[in-house]
Design a protein around this motif. Structure first.
Motif, PDB file in Angstrom:
ATOM      1  N   VAL A  86       0.887  -1.171   0.046  1.00  0.00           N
ATOM      2  CA  VAL A  86      -0.081  -0.094  -0.223  1.00  0.00           C
ATOM      3  C   VAL A  86       0.820   1.355  -0.008  1.00  0.00           C
ATOM      4  N   ASP A  87       0.284   2.232  -0.579  1.00  0.00           N
ATOM      5  CA  ASP A  87       1.179   3.724  -0.518  1.00  0.00           C
ATOM      6  C   ASP A  87       1.016   4.425   0.888  1.00  0.00           C
ATOM      7  N   GLN A  88      -0.585   4.257   1.140  1.00  0.00           N
ATOM      8  CA  GLN A  88      -0.505   5.045   2.344  1.00  0.00           C
ATOM      9  C   GLN A  88      -1.442   4.186   3.234  1.00  0.00           C
ATOM     10  N   GLY A  89      -1.526   4.359   4.482  1.00  0.00           N
ATOM     11  CA  GLY A  89      -2.430   3.432   5.473  1.00  0.00           C
ATOM     12  C   GLY A  89      -1.878   2.081   5.706  1.00  0.00           C
ATOM     13  N   ILE A  90      -2.866   1.329   6.643  1.00  0.00           N
ATOM     14  CA  ILE A  90      -2.299  -0.022   6.869  1.00  0.00           C
ATOM     15  C   ILE A  90      -3.211  -1.042   6.647  1.00  0.00           C
ATOM     16  N   ILE A  91      -2.889  -2.097   6.315  1.00  0.00           N
ATOM     17  CA  ILE A  91      -3.686  -3.453   6.297  1.00  0.00           C
ATOM     18  C   ILE A  91      -3.358  -4.392   7.399  1.00  0.00           C
ATOM     19  N   GLU A  92      -4.213  -4.909   8.281  1.00  0.00           N
ATOM     20  CA  GLU A  92      -3.660  -5.741   9.389  1.00  0.00           C
ATOM     21  C   GLU A  92      -4.662  -7.034   9.463  1.00  0.00           C
ATOM     22  N   VAL A  93      -3.810  -8.167   9.701  1.00  0.00           N
ATOM     23  CA  VAL A  93      -4.496  -9.363   9.607  1.00  0.00           C
ATOM     24  C   VAL A  93      -4.351  -9.653  11.271  1.00  0.00           C
ATOM     25  N   ASP A  94      -5.410  -9.976  11.681  1.00  0.00           N
ATOM     26  CA  ASP A  94      -5.474 -10.469  13.397  1.00  0.00           C
ATOM     27  C   ASP A  94      -4.674  -9.200  14.046  1.00  0.00           C
ATOM     28  N   GLY A  95      -4.779  -8.014  13.643  1.00  0.00           N
ATOM     29  CA  GLY A  95      -4.123  -6.916  14.392  1.00  0.00           C
ATOM     30  C   GLY A  95      -2.441  -6.532  14.107  1.00  0.00           C
ATOM     31  N   VAL A  96      -2.002  -7.420  13.084  1.00  0.00           N
ATOM     32  CA  VAL A  96      -0.584  -7.397  12.887  1.00  0.00           C
ATOM     33  C   VAL A  96      -0.729  -6.535  11.552  1.00  0.00           C
ATOM     34  N   PRO A  97       0.132  -5.627  11.266  1.00  0.00           N
ATOM     35  CA  PRO A  97       0.214  -4.979   9.739  1.00  0.00           C
ATOM     36  C   PRO A  97       0.823  -6.134   8.920  1.00  0.00           C
ATOM     37  N   ILE A  98       0.179  -6.342   7.799  1.00  0.00           N
ATOM     38  CA  ILE A  98       0.642  -7.376   6.922  1.00  0.00           C
ATOM     39  C   ILE A  98       2.079  -7.368   6.462  1.00  0.00           C
ATOM     40  N   GLN A  99       2.725  -6.025   6.684  1.00  0.00           N
ATOM     41  CA  GLN A  99       4.146  -6.027   6.181  1.00  0.00           C
ATOM     42  C   GLN A  99       5.171  -6.616   7.103  1.00  0.00           C
ATOM     43  N   GLN A 100       4.460  -6.796   8.535  1.00  0.00           N
ATOM     44  CA  GLN A 100       5.118  -7.485   9.464  1.00  0.00           C
ATOM     45  C   GLN A 100       5.139  -8.979   9.510  1.00  0.00           C
ATOM     46  N   ILE A 101       4.169  -9.521   8.772  1.00  0.00           N
ATOM     47  CA  ILE A 101       3.958 -10.903   8.815  1.00  0.00           C
ATOM     48  C   ILE A 101       4.827 -11.559   7.635  1.00  0.00           C
ATOM     49  N   ARG A 102       5.259 -12.608   7.924  1.00  0.00           N
ATOM     50  CA  ARG A 102       6.239 -13.227   7.118  1.00  0.00           C
ATOM     51  C   ARG A 102       5.348 -13.565   5.773  1.00  0.00           C
ATOM     52  N   LEU A 103       5.942 -13.387   4.681  1.00  0.00           N
ATOM     53  CA  LEU A 103       5.109 -13.396   3.444  1.00  0.00           C
ATOM     54  C   LEU A 103       4.543 -14.676   3.002  1.00  0.00           C
ATOM     55  N   GLU A 104       5.476 -15.510   3.484  1.00  0.00           N
ATOM     56  CA  GLU A 104       5.257 -17.032   3.132  1.00  0.00           C
ATOM     57  C   GLU A 104       3.744 -17.520   4.091  1.00  0.00           C
ATOM     58  N   ASP A 105       3.832 -17.128   5.414  1.00  0.00           N
ATOM     59  CA  ASP A 105       2.813 -17.214   6.149  1.00  0.00           C
ATOM     60  C   ASP A 105       1.443 -16.767   5.943  1.00  0.00           C
ATOM     61  N   LEU A 106       1.741 -15.634   5.327  1.00  0.00           N
ATOM     62  CA  LEU A 106       0.467 -14.736   5.140  1.00  0.00           C
ATOM     63  C   LEU A 106      -0.127 -15.260   3.855  1.00  0.00           C
ATOM     64  N   ARG A 107       0.712 -15.684   2.914  1.00  0.00           N
ATOM     65  CA  ARG A 107      -0.138 -16.182   1.618  1.00  0.00           C
ATOM     66  C   ARG A 107      -0.605 -17.736   1.766  1.00  0.00           C
ATOM     67  N   ARG A 108       0.145 -18.378   2.649  1.00  0.00           N
ATOM     68  CA  ARG A 108      -0.165 -19.726   2.961  1.00  0.00           C
ATOM     69  C   ARG A 108      -1.573 -19.910   3.462  1.00  0.00           C
ATOM     70  N   GLN A 109      -1.988 -18.849   4.308  1.00  0.00           N
ATOM     71  CA  GLN A 109      -3.375 -18.781   4.656  1.00  0.00           C
ATOM     72  C   GLN A 109      -4.561 -17.974   3.950  1.00  0.00           C
ATOM     73  N   ILE A 110      -4.169 -17.681   2.633  1.00  0.00           N
ATOM     74  CA  ILE A 110      -4.920 -16.997   1.741  1.00  0.00           C
ATOM     75  C   ILE A 110      -5.315 -18.031   0.638  1.00  0.00           C
ATOM     76  N   GLY A 111      -6.589 -18.091   0.291  1.00  0.00           N
ATOM     77  CA  GLY A 111      -6.892 -19.153  -0.880  1.00  0.00           C
ATOM     78  C   GLY A 111      -7.552 -18.034  -1.855  1.00  0.00           C
ATOM     79  N   ILE A 112      -6.940 -17.876  -2.983  1.00  0.00           N
ATOM     80  CA  ILE A 112      -7.522 -17.044  -3.988  1.00  0.00           C
ATOM     81  C   ILE A 112      -7.889 -17.597  -5.164  1.00  0.00           C
ATOM     82  N   VAL A 113      -9.211 -17.331  -5.762  1.00  0.00           N
ATOM     83  CA  VAL A 113      -9.676 -17.875  -7.198  1.00  0.00           C
ATOM     84  C   VAL A 113      -9.839 -16.628  -7.623  1.00  0.00           C
ATOM     85  N   PRO A 114      -8.686 -16.346  -8.696  1.00  0.00           N
ATOM     86  CA  PRO A 114      -8.499 -15.299  -9.375  1.00  0.00           C
ATOM     87  C   PRO A 114      -9.462 -15.025 -10.578  1.00  0.00           C
TER      88      PRO A 114
END
Ligand SMILES: Nc1ncnc2c1ncn2[C@@H]1O[C@H](COP(=O)(O)OP(=O)(O)O)[C@@H](O)[C@H]1O
Ligand SMILES: [Mg+2]
Length: 743
Positions: free
Chosen positions: A549-577
């Protein structure tokens, strides 16, 4: 995002002196035209409080304009360039001229200054496309490409050489055999000289008997054989080591490059054509290998050889040695002219090929459209035109080759005449032995041969190094933050997703999403609704952190996603593009892509849940059906269901369905809806759907318009509200009614 170009020390010092401690430099750019419109570099510096125009030639006449004084700042296009016009309150207007190659930069600069003037958020695009070389100003062969004229050959060579490190032993072996090989290559003419002078031509006073002379001849010939065999051995060893090393190094570089390509962010790919990126793996790496295996050893060995031969020639007869060098400058000059001309043809050749390949690729990929509109004849004619172009290039290139060889032969024959005439005279005058003359003659050919290729090796090297630099450029691009040491490892999440004042644009200066606020509870299903192009896909891309993001924050479970290990984050997301992509392989392999090694039962369960099982087993090969390249053998709706099964098997905490049911019929959609209803239990779900009725199950709907969330609520709340969502629903009702009536 600041736009700060590096500038000469003298100017930096001057500006440092002018700025106060708290003043922040936001923009620092050069122009390529001076105030009078001639060539020259002036600098424009923008801080949070003022503009400074710094002429490089007159550092003391800096023009200073406080931001409050500005009224309008705009660019004006002129022939071949433009002006930045800075209008001020009650003061003369200031202009900053620049040539057209800087137009894009100055339009960003203008945007930035206007944002400051109006007191808006300072947001400019600092990643500008480069069409010209920053150093020499020449046009680049491709956008953001490498300038062939400015390649730092030595640095590039050093970098390539650094890949030799693991293979030190082989490199040393190569150096040794090359040296010995060069030595053995230089010896044979000396033996010829010995045979002629010592054996064949009897000297006065030489009392050697016939048999002694025969023995000597035999020994010398034997020596010649020995040298040849040694030479052969060295050549063999050199060929072997060089192929071994060249293949390893390029394979290592290719591995490193591909590794980087996988880890690079999507932003990297947004700015480039996949074809151009792929050609780095194939063409550039291939050229590099070719050069390492053939060009570089050729260059080194011949350089050594030339030095050795020149030494011997001058030692034998310096004047004759000088004389046979006479044609060399002409040969070199001719080579340079010729290769310059050939490079032109090679470029045209490359261009013509890539044009015709692009056309054939398109025409064959779109063969259905071609046939449907009966345009075969037109495509054939278009191909013929391009093919003719290639034919003509081929003829001209071939003719040029012939001329090149004929001319070089002519030039070298002058050298031959010199040796025969002057050398012959020296022999007659007894100042030179016949053997030496013959040795001279042999050396002359060995000398001329590499010089003929002098021009080519140069252009070869340029091409190979340009390729290497293009590869290194990719390797040096920062990858996604997989290895962030500060990132937190989160093995399981609840799925609480929060957007706080999120602003984002693919192009930093044109935000797609503005100040988005959204709080999604764990297990909640949110529907994202809005016109096409409003930023729905973009919103879910940000949750996956495909972009930052350019401005602002996205949080998952209260943790900014920049601070979550990318692999951990993406492992828990399923996407149907939105546009599901299937790899070539079987259906089962595609479903289990996110979970390699999944059991067949798991795969089947996922397929049943996604309502894909029935169509899969209807196929004779069942789950082993090959889907073909890009899933060609499946229909759009089938592909979507395979993609849903893939996401289900991944068992994510956050599920993203981006128009996941857009390509299926109403009946199938209903069934998938049921599957999704089951699936979304206990998962946070972001669903984007084209048919608004699909989102009836959603807990809440967020309506996007103009990059902002304009309405939020449950389906019935929004209908009651009679706002934008209501209008959209009405619109869809009407269209479906119209269709129903027509049917
Ligand atoms: N990779 C990209 N690079 C640049 N612009 C993009 C990219 N993807 C989408 N956009 C632009 O962002 C805007 C929002 O796109 P998107 O989020 O895909 O819309 P939606 O999914 O709502 O139809 C559009 O104007 C689109 O052109
Ligand atoms: Mg979309």
């Amino acid at each position: 995002m600041k736009l700060l170009e590096s500038m000469p020390h003298s100017v930096t010092a001057k500006i440092k002196g002018l700025l106060s401690a708290e003043e922040e430099e936001l923009i620092r750019v050069s122009t390529d035209l001076n105030q009078e419109g001639g060539f020259g570099t002036d600098w424009l510096v923008v801080t949070d409080r003022r503009l400074l125009i710094v002429p490089t030639t007159a550092l003391d006449s800096v023009v200073e304009i406080p931001i409050e004084e500005l009224t309008v700042v705009q660019t004006e296009a002129l022939v071949g360039g433009g002006h930045l016009t800075i209008e001020r309150k009650n003061k003369a207007t200031v202009t900053v001229p620049y040539s057209s190659s800087l137009a894009e930069k100055f339009s960003e600069v203008t945007r930035g200054i206007e944002q400051l003037r109006k007191g808006e958020l300072f947001l400019i695009n600092t990643q500008l496309d480069r069409t010209r070389c920053e150093k020499c100003g020449k046009l680049l062969p491709e956008k953001n490409g490498i300038c062939p004229a400015c390649i730092r050959r030595l640095a590039t060579l050093q970098r390539i050489a650094s890949y030799l490190k693991p293979y030190k032993g082989h490199a040393i072996l190569l150096a040794v055999v090359s040296l010995i090989g060069t030595g053995t290559g230089v010896i044979p003419p000396m033996l010829i000289r010995q045979i002629v002078d010592g054996v064949l031509v009897p000297k006065e006073g030489n009392t050697d008997s016939m048999s002694e002379r025969l023995t000597l001849l035999g020994l010398l010939v034997l020596g010649m054989v020995g040298i040849r065999v040694l030479d052969w051995g060295m050549e063999w060893a050199r060929g072997w080591t060089v192929s071994w090393l060249g293949a390893r190094i390029t394979a290592d570089i290719r591995n490193r490059l591909y590794q980087q390509l996988e880890l690079l962010s999507l932003q990297f790919y947004d700015r480039r054509q996949v074809g151009a990126v792929m050609s780095r793996v194939t063409r550039d790496a291939g050229r590099l290998q070719e050069f390492l295996v053939e060009g570089l050893p050729y260059l080194i060995i011949n350089a050594l050889m030339i030095i050795g031969i020149l030494g011997i020639l001058f030692w034998m007869h310096w004047l004759l040695a000088l004389l046979i060098l006479v044609p060399v400058p002409f040969m070199m000059g001719w080579g340079v002219i010729f290769w310059k001309r050939m490079r032109l043809y090679f470029n045209k050749w490359d261009q013509a090929w890539s044009d015709i390949m692009a056309r054939v690729n398109e025409a064959l990929s779109g063969i259905r459209v071609v046939k449907a509109f009966a345009q075969e004849v037109r495509e054939i004619a278009a191909f013929q035109v391009q093919n003719k172009n290639i034919r003509q290039l081929a003829i001209r290139t071939e003719i040029n080759w012939e001329i090149f060889f004929a001319t070089t032969t002519l030039l070298t024959s002058f050298g031959m005449l010199i040796v025969w005439f002057f050398g012959g005279r020296e022999v007659i005058r007894d100042a030179l032995t016949l053997g030496t003359l013959l040795a001279f003659y042999a050396y002359m050919w060995m000398l001329y041969d590499p010089i003929e290729w002098f021009g080519e090796v140069n252009s070869w090297m340029t091409r190979a190094f340009a390729g290497a630099e293009r590869i290194f450029e990719v390797i040096d691009t920062p990858a996604e933050a997989y290895k962030d040491p500060n990132a937190r490892s989160i093995s399981s999440i609840k799925g609480h997703v929060t957007f706080k004042e999120v602003t984002f644009g693919y192009d930093k200066s044109k935000p797609v999403l503005h100040e988005i606020n959204l709080d999604v509870a764990p297990g909640e299903m949110i529907g994202l609704v809005g016109r096409s192009g409003v930023g729905k896909t973009t919103t879910v891309n940000l949750i996956c952190r495909f972009y930052n993001v350019d401005q602002g924050i996205i949080e998952v479970d209260g943790v900014p996603i920049q601070q979550i290990r990318l692999e951990d984050l993406r492992r828990q997301i399923g996407i149907v593009p939105q546009e599901p992509f299937l790899f070539s392989g079987t259906v089962a392999e595609n479903i289990s892509y996110g979970k390699p090694g999944a059991s067949f039962e798991e795969i089947m369960e996922a397929a049943i849940a996604a309502n894909a099982h029935n169509f899969i087993v209807a196929n004779p090969d069942g789950y082993d059906t090959q889907v073909g390249e890009r899933g060609g053998a499946l229909s759009g709706g089938e592909k979507q269901r395979v993609a849903i099964a893939r996401a289900i098997l991944h068992d994510p905490k956050i599920l993203i369905l981006d128009e996941a049911t857009s390509s299926v019929d109403v009946e199938t959609e209903k069934q998938i809806q049921e599957a999704i209803a089951r699936l979304t239990q206990g998962r946070t779900t972001f669903a984007i759907a084209h048919r608004l009725s699909t989102l009836r199950n959603a807990d809440r709907l967020a309506i996007l318009e103009g990059g902002r969330i304009v309405e939020m609520g449950t389906h019935s709340e929004l209908i009651k509200k009679k706002g934008i969502f209501y209008e959209l629903v009405q619109l869809q009702h009407q269209t479906s009614e119209i269709i129903a009536v027509r049917d």
